[in-house]
Design a protein around this motif. Structure first.
Motif, PDB file in Angstrom:
ATOM      1  N   TRP A  64      78.003  59.726  84.630  1.00 53.10           N
ATOM      2  CA  TRP A  64      77.620  61.106  84.359  1.00 53.10           C
ATOM      3  C   TRP A  64      76.361  61.178  83.505  1.00 53.10           C
ATOM      4  CZ3 TRP A  64      78.665  65.441  86.648  1.00 53.10           C
ATOM      5  CH2 TRP A  64      79.873  65.606  87.333  1.00 53.10           C
ATOM      6  N   ILE A  65      76.130  60.199  82.663  1.00 56.21           N
ATOM      7  CA  ILE A  65      74.940  60.198  81.801  1.00 56.21           C
ATOM      8  C   ILE A  65      73.682  60.135  82.660  1.00 56.21           C
ATOM      9  CG2 ILE A  65      73.707  58.971  79.975  1.00 56.21           C
ATOM     10  CD1 ILE A  65      76.462  57.853  79.099  1.00 56.21           C
ATOM     11  N   GLY A  66      73.648  59.151  83.558  1.00 56.71           N
ATOM     12  CA  GLY A  66      72.468  58.996  84.405  1.00 56.71           C
ATOM     13  C   GLY A  66      72.321  60.103  85.439  1.00 56.71           C
ATOM     14  N   SER A  67      73.443  60.550  85.992  1.00 55.97           N
ATOM     15  CA  SER A  67      73.363  61.579  87.032  1.00 55.97           C
ATOM     16  C   SER A  67      72.916  62.913  86.445  1.00 55.97           C
ATOM     17  CB  SER A  67      74.714  61.732  87.739  1.00 55.97           C
ATOM     18  OG  SER A  67      75.718  62.158  86.837  1.00 55.97           O
ATOM     19  N   LEU A  68      73.391  63.259  85.238  1.00 57.00           N
ATOM     20  CA  LEU A  68      72.946  64.499  84.602  1.00 57.00           C
ATOM     21  C   LEU A  68      71.464  64.421  84.260  1.00 57.00           C
ATOM     22  CD1 LEU A  68      73.638  67.275  83.452  1.00 57.00           C
ATOM     23  CD2 LEU A  68      74.183  66.153  81.279  1.00 57.00           C
ATOM     24  N   ASN A  69      71.030  63.265  83.779  1.00 52.87           N
ATOM     25  CA  ASN A  69      69.603  63.061  83.496  1.00 52.87           C
ATOM     26  C   ASN A  69      68.775  63.320  84.746  1.00 52.87           C
ATOM     27  OD1 ASN A  69      67.043  61.926  83.026  1.00 52.87           O
ATOM     28  ND2 ASN A  69      67.856  60.408  81.620  1.00 52.87           N
ATOM     29  N   THR A  70      69.181  62.733  85.868  1.00 53.50           N
ATOM     30  CA  THR A  70      68.447  62.897  87.119  1.00 53.50           C
ATOM     31  C   THR A  70      68.451  64.350  87.583  1.00 53.50           C
ATOM     32  OG1 THR A  70      69.095  60.650  87.772  1.00 53.50           O
ATOM     33  CG2 THR A  70      68.297  62.115  89.509  1.00 53.50           C
ATOM     34  N   PHE A  71      69.603  64.995  87.499  1.00 54.59           N
ATOM     35  CA  PHE A  71      69.721  66.387  87.942  1.00 54.59           C
ATOM     36  C   PHE A  71      68.839  67.309  87.115  1.00 54.59           C
ATOM     37  CE2 PHE A  71      71.873  70.486  87.136  1.00 54.59           C
ATOM     38  CZ  PHE A  71      71.739  71.040  88.399  1.00 54.59           C
ATOM     39  N   LEU A  72      68.814  67.114  85.801  1.00 50.87           N
ATOM     40  CA  LEU A  72      68.055  68.017  84.943  1.00 50.87           C
ATOM     41  C   LEU A  72      66.559  67.933  85.192  1.00 50.87           C
ATOM     42  CD1 LEU A  72      69.970  67.728  81.539  1.00 50.87           C
ATOM     43  CD2 LEU A  72      69.852  69.705  83.073  1.00 50.87           C
ATOM     44  N   ILE A  73      66.073  66.780  85.642  1.00 50.01           N
ATOM     45  CA  ILE A  73      64.636  66.667  85.931  1.00 50.01           C
ATOM     46  C   ILE A  73      64.226  67.688  86.985  1.00 50.01           C
ATOM     47  CG2 ILE A  73      62.831  65.169  86.864  1.00 50.01           C
ATOM     48  CD1 ILE A  73      64.212  62.824  85.600  1.00 50.01           C
ATOM     49  N   THR A  74      65.023  67.785  88.051  1.00 51.56           N
ATOM     50  CA  THR A  74      64.694  68.735  89.111  1.00 51.56           C
ATOM     51  C   THR A  74      65.135  70.151  88.764  1.00 51.56           C
ATOM     52  OG1 THR A  74      66.769  68.107  90.227  1.00 51.56           O
ATOM     53  CG2 THR A  74      64.756  67.002  90.921  1.00 51.56           C
ATOM     54  N   ALA A  75      66.272  70.301  88.084  1.00 49.71           N
ATOM     55  CA  ALA A  75      66.774  71.637  87.741  1.00 49.71           C
ATOM     56  C   ALA A  75      65.858  72.328  86.743  1.00 49.71           C
ATOM     57  CB  ALA A  75      68.188  71.530  87.186  1.00 49.71           C
ATOM     58  N   VAL A  76      65.463  71.619  85.702  1.00 47.48           N
ATOM     59  CA  VAL A  76      64.543  72.195  84.714  1.00 47.48           C
ATOM     60  C   VAL A  76      63.172  72.425  85.338  1.00 47.48           C
ATOM     61  CG1 VAL A  76      63.415  71.799  82.481  1.00 47.48           C
ATOM     62  CG2 VAL A  76      65.802  71.181  82.793  1.00 47.48           C
ATOM     63  N   GLY A  77      62.871  71.644  86.394  1.00 47.61           N
ATOM     64  CA  GLY A  77      61.596  71.825  87.081  1.00 47.61           C
ATOM     65  C   GLY A  77      61.413  73.220  87.641  1.00 47.61           C
ATOM     66  N   VAL A  78      62.490  73.895  87.986  1.00 50.62           N
ATOM     67  CA  VAL A  78      62.399  75.280  88.461  1.00 50.62           C
ATOM     68  C   VAL A  78      61.831  76.168  87.353  1.00 50.62           C
ATOM     69  CG1 VAL A  78      63.713  77.252  89.307  1.00 50.62           C
ATOM     70  CG2 VAL A  78      64.324  74.946  90.040  1.00 50.62           C
ATOM     71  N   ILE A  79      62.267  75.947  86.121  1.00 55.95           N
ATOM     72  CA  ILE A  79      61.792  76.744  84.988  1.00 55.95           C
ATOM     73  C   ILE A  79      60.382  76.321  84.580  1.00 55.95           C
ATOM     74  CG2 ILE A  79      62.241  77.373  82.582  1.00 55.95           C
ATOM     75  CD1 ILE A  79      65.208  76.812  83.135  1.00 55.95           C
ATOM     76  N   SER A  80      60.157  75.017  84.473  1.00 52.59           N
ATOM     77  CA  SER A  80      58.843  74.538  84.040  1.00 52.59           C
ATOM     78  C   SER A  80      57.768  74.885  85.063  1.00 52.59           C
ATOM     79  CB  SER A  80      58.880  73.026  83.792  1.00 52.59           C
ATOM     80  OG  SER A  80      59.161  72.316  84.981  1.00 52.59           O
ATOM     81  N   GLY A  81      58.129  74.894  86.348  1.00 54.33           N
ATOM     82  CA  GLY A  81      57.164  75.278  87.372  1.00 54.33           C
ATOM     83  C   GLY A  81      56.745  76.734  87.222  1.00 54.33           C
ATOM     84  N   PHE A 127      72.089  68.819  92.993  1.00 50.10           N
ATOM     85  CA  PHE A 127      73.520  68.766  92.687  1.00 50.10           C
ATOM     86  C   PHE A 127      74.167  67.528  93.323  1.00 50.10           C
ATOM     87  CE2 PHE A 127      72.985  73.237  91.572  1.00 50.10           C
ATOM     88  CZ  PHE A 127      73.800  73.332  90.463  1.00 50.10           C
ATOM     89  N   GLY A 128      73.589  67.050  94.430  1.00 46.14           N
ATOM     90  CA  GLY A 128      74.097  65.819  95.027  1.00 46.14           C
ATOM     91  C   GLY A 128      73.946  64.641  94.088  1.00 46.14           C
ATOM     92  N   SER A 129      72.774  64.545  93.454  1.00 50.23           N
ATOM     93  CA  SER A 129      72.556  63.458  92.495  1.00 50.23           C
ATOM     94  C   SER A 129      73.421  63.620  91.253  1.00 50.23           C
ATOM     95  CB  SER A 129      71.070  63.392  92.100  1.00 50.23           C
ATOM     96  OG  SER A 129      70.674  64.580  91.435  1.00 50.23           O
ATOM     97  N   LEU A 130      73.794  64.873  90.954  1.00 52.04           N
ATOM     98  CA  LEU A 130      74.634  65.120  89.777  1.00 52.04           C
ATOM     99  C   LEU A 130      76.052  64.609  89.984  1.00 52.04           C
ATOM    100  CD1 LEU A 130      75.079  66.499  86.991  1.00 52.04           C
ATOM    101  CD2 LEU A 130      75.623  68.593  88.249  1.00 52.04           C
ATOM    102  N   ILE A 131      76.619  64.829  91.161  1.00 49.94           N
ATOM    103  CA  ILE A 131      78.033  64.489  91.384  1.00 49.94           C
ATOM    104  C   ILE A 131      78.235  63.145  92.063  1.00 49.94           C
ATOM    105  CG2 ILE A 131      78.610  66.939  91.555  1.00 49.94           C
ATOM    106  CD1 ILE A 131      78.881  66.566  94.581  1.00 49.94           C
ATOM    107  N   GLY A 132      77.193  62.607  92.694  1.00 52.33           N
ATOM    108  CA  GLY A 132      77.361  61.415  93.535  1.00 52.33           C
ATOM    109  C   GLY A 132      77.830  60.181  92.796  1.00 52.33           C
ATOM    110  N   THR A 133      77.078  59.758  91.785  1.00 52.06           N
ATOM    111  CA  THR A 133      77.435  58.518  91.091  1.00 52.06           C
ATOM    112  C   THR A 133      78.711  58.641  90.262  1.00 52.06           C
ATOM    113  OG1 THR A 133      75.781  59.096  89.393  1.00 52.06           O
ATOM    114  CG2 THR A 133      75.122  57.539  91.094  1.00 52.06           C
ATOM    115  N   PRO A 134      79.013  59.792  89.635  1.00 50.99           N
ATOM    116  CA  PRO A 134      80.323  59.889  88.979  1.00 50.99           C
ATOM    117  C   PRO A 134      81.479  59.743  89.953  1.00 50.99           C
ATOM    118  CG  PRO A 134      78.849  61.566  88.112  1.00 50.99           C
ATOM    119  CD  PRO A 134      78.148  60.939  89.272  1.00 50.99           C
ATOM    120  N   ILE A 135      81.355  60.313  91.154  1.00 49.97           N
ATOM    121  CA  ILE A 135      82.403  60.130  92.154  1.00 49.97           C
ATOM    122  C   ILE A 135      82.520  58.661  92.535  1.00 49.97           C
ATOM    123  CG2 ILE A 135      83.077  60.638  94.534  1.00 49.97           C
ATOM    124  CD1 ILE A 135      81.859  63.401  94.191  1.00 49.97           C
TER     125      ILE A 135
END
Length: 443
Positions: free
Chosen positions: A92-109, A390-398
């Protein structure tokens, strides 16, 4: 992660495919109106332009390049530092990190479109440096400390700088933008080569976790400082930034775009399994810790693929290439079931790294291909990346939960491989519908 013809024609003519990817780079996050209205002003080089490109390259080295090296941390946390936690919890640590890069990108863009480039890169760089130094203070078996610093803090920081660092290159190049953007995109692959080597030596060496992470944080901080000093904007922000709500309503009625987004979600659910677990898998199968630089092999191949992707897409077309990359990637993940020797690990690492690189390089050009109104390209990219993320968020924890404490490797490999192949099938359906739509429009 990555010009001038209509993107709707990109399936039929290879040359138009290449132009479509160039269009993506020119139009990134609603800069089209400014860029296309002053074509004679593009310097196409010079000190400021190439220094900005180099700074963006360094941002990628420290951003996605560091995130995709999480496999080293996954191995270290599982075996030494978070021994009381399951592989799923650590993932979950790595997957959340990966997800936030793209999710926060919506705001930063969106903020970038409004002229906050320097604010974003300075705050993002400071937060990334702060998060890494705080990570070095985390204590063994204190999961929440590592989760907050590496998962949340580092993810938000990388998300703040990711989109602006890519978009700012479009201020300085038009004709040579493909060359500049290819160079920038290769930064994440180079970072994914450098950081695993450094982290494996630091974490497993005499320095240990605390001093090792601090050394890594110092290295990243220096690179980010250089990047901030190098990058310069040149154009004023657009008068009317892209409206994400209007673009989202149009996307709901765009069937090919829906299938492309679904394909990204499914494929990314399985995509990060080799990146996070290949090193741990090989070590648990008896390979020497000195040969734990498997991420190096994978990411060198990944870097080569990203550089070559533009040339290959000229002949195959962007949609065809992404279909080949996703189906091949899913099959290779299934091949992790048979990992048992050094040769099998090397072969799978090289091949998977290559097809993963092709996929990452083609995602953004594919969105450009499916975008009829280029003024909405940035908004569509943000929507697609956010949902797919969201795929990268849930994939590796599963996958980690399926692995269990008994390390039953074939179960997560089957799950990740099958879901990745499903993603490839979504892209096939997308292509079929899109081509039919093109034919009807011509008639």
């Amino acid at each position: 992660m990555p010009s001038e013809s209509e993107p709707r024609m990109l399936y039929t003519t290879p040359q138009q495919d290449k132009e479509g990817s160039e269009t993506l780079e020119r139009s990134h996050f609603a800069k089209d109106s400014n860029l296309s209205s002053h074509p004679h002003e593009f310097p196409e080089g010079g000190l400021a332009a190439w220094m900005t490109t180099f700074g963006a390259f360094l941002i990628q080295v420290c951003g996605f390049g560091y995130t995709t090296s999480f496999g080293v941390y996954q191995d270290f946390y599982t075996q030494h530092y978070l021994t009381n936690e399951t592989s799923s919890a650590i993932s979950w640590i790595g997957s959340l990190n990966t997800f936030l890069i793209t999710a926060v990108g919506v705001i930063s863009g969106s903020l970038y479109d409004r002229g906050y480039f320097y604010h974003l890169v300075i705050v993002g760089s400071l937060l990334q440096s702060f998060s890494l130094f705080m990570l070095s203070l985390s204590k063994p078996d204190q999961y929440y400390q590592i989760f907050l610093t590496q998962g949340v803090g580092l993810g938000i920081a990388s998300g703040l700088v990711y989109v602006p660092s890519i978009a700012v290159v479009s201020h300085h190049f038009r004709r040579r933008r493909t060359l500049a953007m290819t160079f920038v995109a290769s930064g994440s692959s180079l970072g994914a080569v450098i950081h695993p080597i450094m982290l494996n030596n630091l974490l497993n060496g005499r320095l240990g976790f605390g001093n090792g992470v601090r050394t890594s944080a110092g290295f990243v901080s220096v690179l980010l400082l250089i990047a901030c000093l190098c990058m310069r904007t040149r154009l004023d922000p657009p008068v009317t930034p892209a409206n994400y709500i209007v673009a989202a309503k149009k996307c709901v009625r765009d069937v090919p775009f829906i299938f492309a987004t679904a394909g990204g979600f499914f494929f990314q659910t399985g995509f990060y399994y080799p990146l996070f677990f290949l090193q741990l898998d090989s070590i648990k199968h008896g390979l020497s810790v000195t040969f734990s630089f498997l991420l190096l092999i994978l990411n060198v191949s990944n870097c080569v693929a990203r550089v070559m992707s533009g040339f290959i897409a000229t002949f195959t077309g962007v949609p065809n290439l992404i279909i080949v990359a996703t189906i091949s990637g899913g099959v290779l993940i299934l091949g992790m079931i048979g990992l048992s020797s050094l040769v099998s690990v090397v072969v799978l690492g090289v091949m998977y790294g290559y097809f993963a690189g092709l996929y990452i390089a083609m995602v953004a050009p594919l969105v450009a291909t499916l975008t009829p109104d280029l003024s909405e390209l940035g908004a569509r990219m943000g929507i697609c990346f956010f949902i797919s993320g969201f795929g990268s968020l849930i994939g590796t924890p599963i996958s980690g939960a399926l692995l269990t404490s008994n390390y039953t490797w074939w179960i997560p490999a089957v799950f990740s491989g099958v879901v990745s192949v499903i993603g490839g099938m979504m892209y096939i359906i997308m292509r079929f519908i899109f081509v039919r739509k093109q034919i009807k429009e011509k008639v």
